[in-house]
Design an enzyme around this catalytic site. Structure first.
Site, PDB file in Angstrom:
ATOM      1  N   ARG A  58       0.845  -1.205   0.000  1.00 51.48           N
ATOM      2  CA  ARG A  58       0.000   0.000   0.000  1.00 51.48           C
ATOM      3  C   ARG A  58       0.877   1.251   0.000  1.00 51.48           C
ATOM      4  O   ARG A  58       1.180   1.834   1.029  1.00 51.48           O
ATOM      5  CB  ARG A  58      -0.901  -0.041   1.242  1.00 51.48           C
ATOM      6  N   HIS A 155       0.345   2.870 -10.656  1.00 52.61           N
ATOM      7  CA  HIS A 155      -0.578   3.330  -9.605  1.00 52.61           C
ATOM      8  C   HIS A 155       0.188   4.141  -8.556  1.00 52.61           C
ATOM      9  O   HIS A 155       0.342   3.729  -7.402  1.00 52.61           O
ATOM     10  CB  HIS A 155      -1.198   2.071  -8.987  1.00 52.61           C
ATOM     11  N   GLU A 254      -2.427   8.111 -11.541  1.00 54.25           N
ATOM     12  CA  GLU A 254      -2.015   6.876 -12.206  1.00 54.25           C
ATOM     13  C   GLU A 254      -2.076   7.039 -13.727  1.00 54.25           C
ATOM     14  O   GLU A 254      -3.104   7.427 -14.272  1.00 54.25           O
ATOM     15  CB  GLU A 254      -2.946   5.737 -11.779  1.00 54.25           C
TER      16      GLU A 254
HETATM   17  C1  BG6 Z   1      -7.574   2.754  -7.677  1.00 56.18           C
HETATM   18  C2  BG6 Z   1      -8.950   2.319  -8.091  1.00 56.18           C
HETATM   19  O1  BG6 Z   1      -6.740   2.794  -8.800  1.00 56.18           O
HETATM   20  O2  BG6 Z   1      -7.044   1.827  -6.749  1.00 56.18           O
HETATM   21  C3  BG6 Z   1      -9.823   2.238  -6.835  1.00 56.18           C
HETATM   22  O3  BG6 Z   1      -9.498   3.219  -9.028  1.00 56.18           O
HETATM   23  C4  BG6 Z   1      -9.191   1.302  -5.827  1.00 56.18           C
HETATM   24  O4  BG6 Z   1     -11.121   1.789  -7.204  1.00 56.18           O
HETATM   25  C5  BG6 Z   1      -7.775   1.759  -5.538  1.00 56.18           C
HETATM   26  O5  BG6 Z   1      -9.962   1.319  -4.635  1.00 56.18           O
HETATM   27  C6  BG6 Z   1      -7.015   0.861  -4.576  1.00 56.18           C
HETATM   28  O6  BG6 Z   1      -7.058  -0.447  -5.003  1.00 56.18           O
HETATM   29  P1  BG6 Z   1      -6.442  -1.600  -4.132  1.00 56.18           P
HETATM   30  O7  BG6 Z   1      -6.740  -2.889  -4.833  1.00 56.18           O
HETATM   31  O8  BG6 Z   1      -4.970  -1.344  -4.021  1.00 56.18           O
HETATM   32  O9  BG6 Z   1      -7.105  -1.510  -2.769  1.00 56.18           O
END
Ligand code: BG6
Length: 280
Positions: A58, A155, A254
């Site tokens: 994260r 991302h 992103e």
């Molecule tokens: C974003 C998405 O790119 O990532 C969101 O548009 C999502 O919908 C977010 O909640 C986080 O995703 P994840 O799978 O890392 O919890």
């Protein structure tokens, strides 16, 4: 930049000097640290993140491939594709122009049996760290004898002083899918964050993120979409790997190709997605 192969739980390459800090894990070819000399960290990382094989990280820059979220069916697992939870192969790392270049490879030998995306493929991730810029380049090659389609996103979690004061410019007039309202809309002026924000913009241009303390410029190539995400209060509280109050310190910008802009490659074709972060 002096750097070393690290043997932390996820392995990787790291350069950590009193001035600067660059780090990338083999796991997901995941850039987890970029602190240019003389600056605070530019990438955000949750204090609650997992750092374990099989789980996403994260913060930093997760590589989403070959689908985004739950993919075109809305049911694909793992979320954001298997690339971000697979250990990539480190191809090479070198000192380059005062910075650090790291290249990773992904292929069927590493991703194994993937019934939801059973294609012969190769991906390369080239990361260039310097004190001026972080450059990320994801190239996907169709090694199969039939066409395939994929989604992808770099991302990038950016650290900001307080997301409530952030202004994101460069998206004025762009159409976007608001994933919270589940509707399309047109951006008017700068993007500000006043609630849970999860948007897929149709935009190929550069974006500037100004938090009142510093201005970051995000440019890209080979990307039809820019995703802007901040989970705000309730969603942060619901995510076990995200501190309840941490949403104020981050914004995701992103570079992506998703939904109707998914990429189709014929056998032998390649596609490259580039994102660069620098100081504006
Ligand atoms: C974003 C998405 O790119 O990532 C969101 O548009 C999502 O919908 C977010 O909640 C986080 O995703 P994840 O799978 O890392 O919890």
């Amino acid at each position: 930049m002096a750097h070393e192969v690290t043997h932390n739980p996820l392995k990787g390459i790291e350069a950590n000097t009193p001035d600067a800090h660059y780090g990338v894990y083999d796991h997901g070819a995941h850039v987890w640290a970029w602190r240019p000399a003389g600056s605070d960290p530019v990438l955000w990382m949750s204090t609650q993140s997992d750092f374990e094989a099989g789980k996403p990280i994260r913060g930093g820059v997760p590589v989403c491939f070959p689908w985004f979220g739950a993919g075109h069916t809305g049911t694909l697992q793992p979320g954001h594709g298997f690339a971000r939870i697979t250990a990539w192969e480190l191809v090479e790392h070198s000192h380059e122009g005062g910075g650090l270049r790291v290249e990773y490879r992904l292929g069927n030998d590493l991703t194994g049996d993937q019934p939801d995306w059973p294609y012969q493929h190769q991906a390369r991730m080239v990361v260039l760290f310097s004190d001026r810029e972080l450059s990320l380049e994801l190239t996907v090659e169709n090694k199969d004898d039939q066409e395939f389609t994929f989604e992808e996103a770099l991302h990038t979690y950016l650290a900001v002083d307080d997301v409530k004061n952030v202004k994101i410019s460069g998206l004025d007039g762009a159409r976007y899918l608001d994933k919270v309202a589940v509707d399309w809309a047109t951006q008017e002026g700068d993007v500000t964050i006043t609630e849970e924000t999860d948007r897929v913009y149709n935009s190929t241009g550069a974006v500037t993120v100004n938090d009142g303390v510093r201005k970051l410029k995000i440019t890209k190539e080979g990307s039809a979409n820019t995703v802007v995400w901040n989970p705000w209060i309730d969603k942060s509280a619901a995510m076990p790997d995200f501190g309840d109050d941490e949403w104020t310190g981050m914004i995701c910008i992103e570079a992506a190709n998703v939904l109707d802009d998914a990429i189709t490659l014929q056998p032998g074709e390649t596609h490259t997605l580039v994102q660069r972060v620098s100081f504006a």
